[in-house]
Write an enzyme that holds these catalytic residues in place. Structure first.
Site: not given
Ligand code: RB5
Length: 145
Positions: A65, A131, A134
């Site tokens: 997955t 970004h 962050r």
């Protein structure tokens, strides 16, 4: 450009297909090397350690997955792993999150989509700026006791 690649048995066939498809890329394949059942944390950790040591800049991790592979990778300091199901996610993972690891689910994606996701991630660049701020906060969380 050298890129790490790792999988468990669930991702083994896709890993081999990725190496064939991107045959101009110099892959550092840390395993697994057969379709025999194995544990994804072993191979994901091998790849991520190489990134931590500066031996590789980035890598691709594949399991059934993509979930177990991404959870494992994101436990490791300095690793920003993004589990991507489409090209938009792959582009944003690089532009906004500077993902150094791309996680894919071989039992979720068809081979063709997986190749397009990889190509988009490779072709995209980190934008920095707000970004980066962050990502610095994520680093701070990672370093907190
Ligand atoms: C293996 O059967 C499977 O659990 C693994 O490939 C992965 O999907 C885990 O997240």
């Amino acid at each position: 450009m050298k890129i790490g690649i790792a999988s468990d048995h669930g991702g083994y066939a896709l890993k081999e297909a990725v190496k064939r498809h991107f045959n101009a890329i110099d892959f550092d394949d840390v395993g697994t090397h057969s379709a025999e059942s194995c544990d994804y944390p072993d191979f994901v950790a091998l790849l991520c350690r190489k990134i931590q040591k500066g031996e590789l800049e980035r890598g691709i991790v594949i399991c059934g997955t993509g979930i177990g592979a991404s959870i494992t990778a994101n436990k490791m300091r300095g690793i920003r792993a993004a589990l991507c199901c489409n090209e938009f996610m792959a582009e944003m993972a690089k532009r906004h999150n500077n993902a150094n690891v791309l996680a894919l689910g071989a039992r979720v994606l068809g081979d063709e989509l997986a190749m397009r996701i990889i190509a988009r991630w490779l072709d995209s660049s980190f934008e920095g700026g707000r970004h980066q701020k962050r990502l610095d906060k994520i680093d701070g969380i990672e370093k907190a006791p």
